[in-house]
Design a protein around this motif. Structure first.
Motif, PDB file in Angstrom:
ATOM      1  N   THR A  38     -29.364  -7.590  24.597  1.00  0.00           N
ATOM      2  CA  THR A  38     -29.492  -9.031  24.809  1.00  0.00           C
ATOM      3  C   THR A  38     -28.127  -9.698  24.689  1.00  0.00           C
ATOM      4  OG1 THR A  38     -31.701  -8.965  23.833  1.00  0.00           O
ATOM      5  CG2 THR A  38     -30.659 -11.131  24.034  1.00  0.00           C
ATOM      6  N   VAL A  39     -27.798 -10.550  25.653  1.00  0.00           N
ATOM      7  CA  VAL A  39     -26.516 -11.242  25.663  1.00  0.00           C
ATOM      8  C   VAL A  39     -26.455 -12.237  24.501  1.00  0.00           C
ATOM      9  CG1 VAL A  39     -24.979 -12.769  26.956  1.00  0.00           C
ATOM     10  CG2 VAL A  39     -26.321 -11.034  28.167  1.00  0.00           C
ATOM     11  N   ILE A  40     -25.442 -12.079  23.647  1.00  0.00           N
ATOM     12  CA  ILE A  40     -25.261 -13.015  22.532  1.00  0.00           C
ATOM     13  C   ILE A  40     -23.968 -13.824  22.674  1.00  0.00           C
ATOM     14  CG2 ILE A  40     -26.646 -11.720  20.873  1.00  0.00           C
ATOM     15  CD1 ILE A  40     -24.082 -10.500  19.749  1.00  0.00           C
ATOM     16  N   SER A  41     -23.117 -13.389  23.607  1.00  0.00           N
ATOM     17  CA  SER A  41     -21.877 -14.127  23.834  1.00  0.00           C
ATOM     18  C   SER A  41     -21.335 -13.777  25.212  1.00  0.00           C
ATOM     19  CB  SER A  41     -20.836 -13.772  22.760  1.00  0.00           C
ATOM     20  OG  SER A  41     -19.591 -14.409  23.035  1.00  0.00           O
ATOM     21  N   VAL A  42     -20.729 -14.772  25.866  1.00  0.00           N
ATOM     22  CA  VAL A  42     -20.130 -14.530  27.171  1.00  0.00           C
ATOM     23  C   VAL A  42     -18.934 -15.450  27.354  1.00  0.00           C
ATOM     24  CG1 VAL A  42     -21.774 -16.120  28.259  1.00  0.00           C
ATOM     25  CG2 VAL A  42     -20.548 -14.484  29.676  1.00  0.00           C
ATOM     26  N   ASP A  43     -17.831 -14.900  27.841  1.00  0.00           N
ATOM     27  CA  ASP A  43     -16.676 -15.720  28.206  1.00  0.00           C
ATOM     28  C   ASP A  43     -16.065 -15.119  29.470  1.00  0.00           C
ATOM     29  OD1 ASP A  43     -15.027 -13.548  27.464  1.00  0.00           O
ATOM     30  OD2 ASP A  43     -14.772 -14.315  25.439  1.00  0.00           O
ATOM     31  N   GLU A  44     -14.911 -15.597  29.863  1.00  0.00           N
ATOM     32  CA  GLU A  44     -14.305 -15.167  31.120  1.00  0.00           C
ATOM     33  C   GLU A  44     -13.903 -13.700  31.121  1.00  0.00           C
ATOM     34  OE1 GLU A  44     -11.071 -17.763  31.828  1.00  0.00           O
ATOM     35  OE2 GLU A  44     -12.315 -19.451  32.470  1.00  0.00           O
ATOM     36  N   THR A  45     -13.726 -13.103  29.947  1.00  0.00           N
ATOM     37  CA  THR A  45     -13.210 -11.735  29.872  1.00  0.00           C
ATOM     38  C   THR A  45     -14.265 -10.676  29.583  1.00  0.00           C
ATOM     39  OG1 THR A  45     -12.708 -11.949  27.502  1.00  0.00           O
ATOM     40  CG2 THR A  45     -10.977 -12.583  29.082  1.00  0.00           C
ATOM     41  N   GLU A  46     -15.373 -11.071  28.902  1.00  0.00           N
ATOM     42  CA  GLU A  46     -16.340 -10.049  28.515  1.00  0.00           C
ATOM     43  C   GLU A  46     -17.696 -10.630  28.145  1.00  0.00           C
ATOM     44  OE1 GLU A  46     -14.384  -8.228  25.174  1.00  0.00           O
ATOM     45  OE2 GLU A  46     -15.055  -9.792  23.785  1.00  0.00           O
ATOM     46  N   VAL A  47     -18.673  -9.731  28.087  1.00  0.00           N
ATOM     47  CA  VAL A  47     -20.020 -10.076  27.636  1.00  0.00           C
ATOM     48  C   VAL A  47     -20.319  -9.215  26.412  1.00  0.00           C
ATOM     49  CG1 VAL A  47     -22.487 -10.013  28.204  1.00  0.00           C
ATOM     50  CG2 VAL A  47     -20.814 -10.641  29.954  1.00  0.00           C
ATOM     51  N   ILE A  48     -20.865  -9.845  25.369  1.00  0.00           N
ATOM     52  CA  ILE A  48     -21.219  -9.108  24.156  1.00  0.00           C
ATOM     53  C   ILE A  48     -22.737  -9.020  24.073  1.00  0.00           C
ATOM     54  CG2 ILE A  48     -21.086  -9.035  21.629  1.00  0.00           C
ATOM     55  CD1 ILE A  48     -18.475 -10.596  21.820  1.00  0.00           C
ATOM     56  N   LEU A  49     -23.250  -7.795  23.815  1.00  0.00           N
ATOM     57  CA  LEU A  49     -24.678  -7.551  23.746  1.00  0.00           C
ATOM     58  C   LEU A  49     -25.118  -7.149  22.351  1.00  0.00           C
ATOM     59  CD1 LEU A  49     -25.274  -5.357  26.947  1.00  0.00           C
ATOM     60  CD2 LEU A  49     -25.369  -7.837  26.758  1.00  0.00           C
ATOM     61  N   ASP A  50     -26.292  -7.633  21.971  1.00  0.00           N
ATOM     62  CA  ASP A  50     -26.955  -7.151  20.768  1.00  0.00           C
ATOM     63  C   ASP A  50     -27.816  -5.974  21.197  1.00  0.00           C
ATOM     64  OD1 ASP A  50     -28.384  -6.653  18.498  1.00  0.00           O
ATOM     65  OD2 ASP A  50     -29.469  -8.558  18.462  1.00  0.00           O
ATOM     66  N   LEU A  51     -27.489  -4.789  20.715  1.00  0.00           N
ATOM     67  CA  LEU A  51     -28.183  -3.565  21.117  1.00  0.00           C
ATOM     68  C   LEU A  51     -29.245  -3.144  20.115  1.00  0.00           C
ATOM     69  CD1 LEU A  51     -25.021  -1.534  22.234  1.00  0.00           C
ATOM     70  CD2 LEU A  51     -26.554  -2.888  23.679  1.00  0.00           C
ATOM     71  N   ASN A  52     -29.502  -3.999  19.114  1.00  0.00           N
ATOM     72  CA  ASN A  52     -30.400  -3.628  18.020  1.00  0.00           C
ATOM     73  C   ASN A  52     -29.895  -2.326  17.379  1.00  0.00           C
ATOM     74  OD1 ASN A  52     -32.589  -4.045  16.344  1.00  0.00           O
ATOM     75  ND2 ASN A  52     -34.008  -2.880  17.645  1.00  0.00           N
ATOM     76  N   TYR A  53     -28.599  -2.346  17.128  1.00  0.00           N
ATOM     77  CA  TYR A  53     -27.874  -1.162  16.677  1.00  0.00           C
ATOM     78  C   TYR A  53     -26.797  -1.635  15.706  1.00  0.00           C
ATOM     79  CZ  TYR A  53     -25.738   3.503  17.432  1.00  0.00           C
ATOM     80  OH  TYR A  53     -25.241   4.776  17.280  1.00  0.00           O
ATOM     81  N   TYR A  54     -26.235  -0.705  14.953  1.00  0.00           N
ATOM     82  CA  TYR A  54     -25.231  -1.129  13.975  1.00  0.00           C
ATOM     83  C   TYR A  54     -23.954  -1.621  14.643  1.00  0.00           C
ATOM     84  CZ  TYR A  54     -22.776   3.331  14.636  1.00  0.00           C
ATOM     85  OH  TYR A  54     -22.092   4.402  15.173  1.00  0.00           O
ATOM     86  N   ALA A  55     -23.762  -1.255  15.927  1.00  0.00           N
ATOM     87  CA  ALA A  55     -22.576  -1.715  16.662  1.00  0.00           C
ATOM     88  C   ALA A  55     -23.010  -2.566  17.856  1.00  0.00           C
ATOM     89  CB  ALA A  55     -21.764  -0.511  17.147  1.00  0.00           C
TER      90      ALA A  55
END
Length: 311
Positions: A38-55
């Motif tokens: 699930t996308v938790i952050s987005v900017d011009e350089t990257e998208v950060i996902l919550d993977l339901n994982y420690y990383a």
């Protein structure tokens, strides 16, 4: 008692959720695996996902799509779920490096095959003009629309089609050759056929119409009607006289009156003979009415004459 039962149920659900999260956090994620997050952050350089994982998962902007017109800020929303391929289990900063492009290359071809089987209509934007056609991306895959498949009408200039939004269908999918061909023409043709069929369905059998003979065949004549419709006058319905060929009484371009016989199977069956027969019947009725009126006048005149005579 009821409150206690509810509390116990709530505690049980909480423990089950925690257990699932704990199990998920310790699962092994390997390179090449396709995972979703699930996308938790987005900017011009990257998208950060919550993977339901420690990383967390990181997708660089250049790894989001093959489409050169892809805009990460416009097309990625927080809360949306994205599938991506694991490129590195650890990018050196404790994150999992992912690629949406690689996942799409694997998954998209199956989706495109399904689109073709379902004859699904897809909205695309023309991103590039090339020799003899244009380019549009579907599911991240580069698709080619030949000039002959852009429209029902002949397309001479391709530049005006750049950045145009089109509704297309997938007509060729070849994953091995990385070949995807799209068509806007087939969509237009179906809509035109549906419109024609609707107009045909509105015709009432028995209606008299005017038309123009557009072609002659050994078996009959095709007549052009209003609103782009046309129908067939079978040779047996051309004339009250017996004829061996439609050309005996008709010429292409002739203006004719026709009667709608039926619209079975979205085909219009017409008759010129029926109009002639009705016209002849009307003329006979008019003659009979005129004759009756004349006899009535004579009768009235003789009556008046005898009325004035004294015997």
């Amino acid at each position: 008692m009821e409150a206690t039962a509810e509390n116990e149920a709530g505690t049980q659900e909480t423990m089950e959720d925690y257990s699932r999260e704990l199990e998920a956090s310790f699962r092994k994620i390997g390179e090449g695996e396709i995972i979703s997050g699930t996308v938790i952050s987005v900017d011009e350089t990257e998208v950060i996902l919550d993977l339901n994982y420690y990383a967390q998962g990181i997708i660089k902007a250049e790894d989001m799509s093959n489409d050169p017109k892809f805009n990460i800020l416009e097309e990625v929303e927080i809360g949306s779920v994205i599938e991506a391929t694991v490129v590195k289990a650890d990018d050196g900063a404790g994150n999992i490096q992912l690629s949406c492009k690689e996942a799409k290359d694997i998954l998209s071809w199956d989706i495109l095959k399904q689109y073709m089987e379902e004859e699904k209509e897809i909205s695309v934007k023309v991103s590039e003009v090339v020799n003899s056609g244009v380019i549009a991306f579907v599911e991240g895959i580069r698709g080619f629309i030949p000039a002959s498949q852009l429209s029902l009408t002949y397309v001479e200039e391709l530049e005006p089609w750049l950045n145009r939004q089109l509704t297309v269908r997938v007509i060729t999918v070849d994953e091995e050759k990385k070949k995807l061909i799209l068509s806007a023409k087939v969509v237009e043709r179906q809509k035109a056929e549906e419109e024609i069929n609707h107009r045909i369905s509105m015709l009432v059998p028995g209606t008299i119409l005017e038309g123009t003979v557009e072609s002659l065949m050994p078996y009959g004549a095709f007549v052009a009607l209003k609103e782009g419709l046309n129908g067939l006058v079978h040779i047996s319905q051309i004339s009250v006289k017996r004829i061996k060929s439609p050309s005996e009484v008709l010429t292409v371009g002739d203006k004719v009156k026709v009667k709608v016989l039926n619209t079975n199977d979205n085909k219009i069956s017409l008759s010129i003979k029926a109009v002639e027969e009705e016209s002849q019947a009307d003329e006979m009725e008019e003659r009979e009415a005129a004759q009756y009126s004349s006899n009535e006048d004579i009768g009235t005149s003789l009556g008046d004459l005898f009325k004035n005579l004294k015997f």
